[in-house]
Design a protein around this motif. Sequence first.
Motif, PDB file in Angstrom:
ATOM      1  N   VAL A 212       0.854  -1.180   0.000  1.00 23.99           N
ATOM      2  CA  VAL A 212       0.000   0.000   0.000  1.00 23.99           C
ATOM      3  C   VAL A 212       0.889   1.228   0.000  1.00 23.99           C
ATOM      4  O   VAL A 212       1.761   1.375   0.858  1.00 23.99           O
ATOM      5  N   ILE A 213       0.692   2.107  -0.973  1.00 20.85           N
ATOM      6  CA  ILE A 213       1.471   3.336  -1.045  1.00 20.85           C
ATOM      7  C   ILE A 213       0.547   4.532  -0.899  1.00 20.85           C
ATOM      8  O   ILE A 213      -0.638   4.467  -1.238  1.00 20.85           O
ATOM      9  N   GLY A 214       1.079   5.600  -0.369  1.00 20.64           N
ATOM     10  CA  GLY A 214       0.313   6.829  -0.210  1.00 20.64           C
ATOM     11  C   GLY A 214       1.191   8.039  -0.460  1.00 20.64           C
ATOM     12  O   GLY A 214       2.405   7.987  -0.245  1.00 20.64           O
ATOM     13  N   ARG A 215       0.584   9.111  -0.944  1.00 16.05           N
ATOM     14  CA  ARG A 215       1.320  10.367  -1.134  1.00 16.05           C
ATOM     15  C   ARG A 215       0.801  11.391  -0.143  1.00 16.05           C
ATOM     16  O   ARG A 215      -0.392  11.709  -0.113  1.00 16.05           O
ATOM     17  N   LEU A 216       1.708  11.918   0.674  1.00 15.28           N
ATOM     18  CA  LEU A 216       1.347  12.926   1.663  1.00 15.28           C
ATOM     19  C   LEU A 216       1.078  14.261   0.985  1.00 15.28           C
ATOM     20  O   LEU A 216       1.714  14.613  -0.007  1.00 15.28           O
ATOM     21  N   HIS A 217       0.142  15.011   1.538  1.00 19.25           N
ATOM     22  CA  HIS A 217      -0.078  16.378   1.072  1.00 19.25           C
ATOM     23  C   HIS A 217       1.145  17.232   1.401  1.00 19.25           C
ATOM     24  O   HIS A 217       1.932  16.903   2.311  1.00 19.25           O
ATOM     25  N   ASP A 218       1.306  18.329   0.682  1.00 18.76           N
ATOM     26  CA  ASP A 218       2.407  19.256   0.955  1.00 18.76           C
ATOM     27  C   ASP A 218       2.364  19.704   2.414  1.00 18.76           C
ATOM     28  O   ASP A 218       1.302  20.069   2.935  1.00 18.76           O
ATOM     29  N   GLY A 219       3.517  19.673   3.062  1.00 25.28           N
ATOM     30  CA  GLY A 219       3.624  20.166   4.432  1.00 25.28           C
ATOM     31  C   GLY A 219       3.234  19.177   5.504  1.00 25.28           C
ATOM     32  O   GLY A 219       3.396  19.471   6.694  1.00 25.28           O
ATOM     33  N   VAL A 220       2.734  18.001   5.130  1.00 25.90           N
ATOM     34  CA  VAL A 220       2.332  16.990   6.120  1.00 25.90           C
ATOM     35  C   VAL A 220       3.501  16.049   6.368  1.00 25.90           C
ATOM     36  O   VAL A 220       4.109  15.540   5.427  1.00 25.90           O
ATOM     37  N   THR A 221       3.824  15.830   7.639  1.00 27.26           N
ATOM     38  CA  THR A 221       4.909  14.918   8.000  1.00 27.26           C
ATOM     39  C   THR A 221       4.337  13.526   8.273  1.00 27.26           C
ATOM     40  O   THR A 221       3.143  13.381   8.585  1.00 27.26           O
ATOM     41  N   PRO A 222       5.173  12.480   8.188  1.00 26.20           N
ATOM     42  CA  PRO A 222       4.704  11.145   8.541  1.00 26.20           C
ATOM     43  C   PRO A 222       4.136  11.073   9.957  1.00 26.20           C
ATOM     44  O   PRO A 222       3.153  10.372  10.198  1.00 26.20           O
ATOM     45  N   ALA A 223       4.735  11.801  10.889  1.00 29.27           N
ATOM     46  CA  ALA A 223       4.242  11.780  12.268  1.00 29.27           C
ATOM     47  C   ALA A 223       2.835  12.363  12.353  1.00 29.27           C
ATOM     48  O   ALA A 223       1.973  11.831  13.066  1.00 29.27           O
ATOM     49  N   GLN A 224       2.588  13.444  11.637  1.00 25.27           N
ATOM     50  CA  GLN A 224       1.240  14.044  11.646  1.00 25.27           C
ATOM     51  C   GLN A 224       0.223  13.095  11.018  1.00 25.27           C
ATOM     52  O   GLN A 224      -0.889  12.942  11.516  1.00 25.27           O
ATOM     53  N   ALA A 225       0.608  12.456   9.923  1.00 23.46           N
ATOM     54  CA  ALA A 225      -0.301  11.515   9.266  1.00 23.46           C
ATOM     55  C   ALA A 225      -0.586  10.320  10.167  1.00 23.46           C
ATOM     56  O   ALA A 225      -1.714   9.832  10.241  1.00 23.46           O
ATOM     57  N   SER A 226       0.432   9.843  10.864  1.00 22.30           N
ATOM     58  CA  SER A 226       0.260   8.718  11.780  1.00 22.30           C
ATOM     59  C   SER A 226      -0.732   9.065  12.883  1.00 22.30           C
ATOM     60  O   SER A 226      -1.615   8.273  13.212  1.00 22.30           O
ATOM     61  N   LEU A 227      -0.601  10.264  13.437  1.00 21.27           N
ATOM     62  CA  LEU A 227      -1.507  10.684  14.499  1.00 21.27           C
ATOM     63  C   LEU A 227      -2.941  10.769  13.993  1.00 21.27           C
ATOM     64  O   LEU A 227      -3.873  10.291  14.639  1.00 21.27           O
ATOM     65  N   GLU A 228      -3.125  11.348  12.814  1.00 18.91           N
ATOM     66  CA  GLU A 228      -4.477  11.480  12.283  1.00 18.91           C
ATOM     67  C   GLU A 228      -5.113  10.118  12.044  1.00 18.91           C
ATOM     68  O   GLU A 228      -6.258   9.877  12.439  1.00 18.91           O
ATOM     69  N   LEU A 229      -4.386   9.196  11.412  1.00 15.45           N
ATOM     70  CA  LEU A 229      -4.960   7.879  11.124  1.00 15.45           C
ATOM     71  C   LEU A 229      -5.232   7.097  12.403  1.00 15.45           C
ATOM     72  O   LEU A 229      -6.217   6.359  12.492  1.00 15.45           O
ATOM     73  N   THR A 230      -4.365   7.254  13.389  1.00 15.60           N
ATOM     74  CA  THR A 230      -4.598   6.579  14.663  1.00 15.60           C
ATOM     75  C   THR A 230      -5.870   7.090  15.335  1.00 15.60           C
ATOM     76  O   THR A 230      -6.658   6.333  15.878  1.00 15.60           O
ATOM     77  N   LEU A 231      -6.090   8.416  15.280  1.00 17.21           N
ATOM     78  CA  LEU A 231      -7.310   8.979  15.856  1.00 17.21           C
ATOM     79  C   LEU A 231      -8.545   8.492  15.110  1.00 17.21           C
ATOM     80  O   LEU A 231      -9.570   8.200  15.721  1.00 17.21           O
ATOM     81  N   ILE A 232      -8.444   8.385  13.779  1.00 15.45           N
ATOM     82  CA  ILE A 232      -9.581   7.870  13.008  1.00 15.45           C
ATOM     83  C   ILE A 232      -9.877   6.427  13.394  1.00 15.45           C
ATOM     84  O   ILE A 232     -11.033   6.029  13.568  1.00 15.45           O
TER      85      ILE A 232
END
Length: 232
Positions: A212-232
């Motif tokens: 599974v691959i994903g492209r982060l939006h501009d300015g989003v760090t892996p840590a921020q994405a991890s936190l968001e998905l964990t909250l979801i």
Amino acid sequence: MPASSSAPSPFRFRPIENTLLDLRFAIRMLRRQPAFTATAALTLALGIGFVATLFTLVHGIAYRGMPFAKGKQIVATDLAAPLPAEAELTQKSFSAFAVVRAAPATLSGDGAASRQAGAWISPEVFRLLGVSPRLGRAFVAEDFQPGAAPVAIIGDALWRTEFKGEEAALGRTVRIDGQPHAIVGVMPPGFGFPRNESLWRPFRGDGAAGLVIGRLHDGVTPAQASLELTLI
């Protein structure tokens, strides 16, 4: 200076003897209700596994140094299951997700059959990577529909060795794993995603395990994405 004994404490401590008694009682109850125990264990395992999967997703393989636009924004991992639909719909960290599954294939045409490194891919892969075929076309939505005519895209090196670099290769029908496929595109030189593949087919499976691959939006760090998905 020690705190006043009358001050409220944010913690509530219990004697260890009470804790051991509670533990013994819980074990007895679980033994008496095996069905409930199994359900509870499975629920915990799925929950823990899902959070771990999300963490791995955004802290996994970062495609640094690859010839893709903003390659550092591309992250990936091997999953045992697809990302849940609710996570894809509500998340704001990623611009796109895609799935790639390795699928070595036997290619046979006019000459002897040859074994090729190949992959099944979901519709978003080439768009997510920002790469298009140098000849012909990318896969379209109709290619992924059940019952659609089988098609394939090949790599530049395969095009040169097996098809002599002729543009007439486009539209030509060859057998891949014994099934006729029409060649609809040729990728640019050096493209071998995700590892060193030279042949790609539309993924029409059930969303089972893959890269599974994903492209982060501009300015989003892996840590921020991890936190968001964990909250979801």
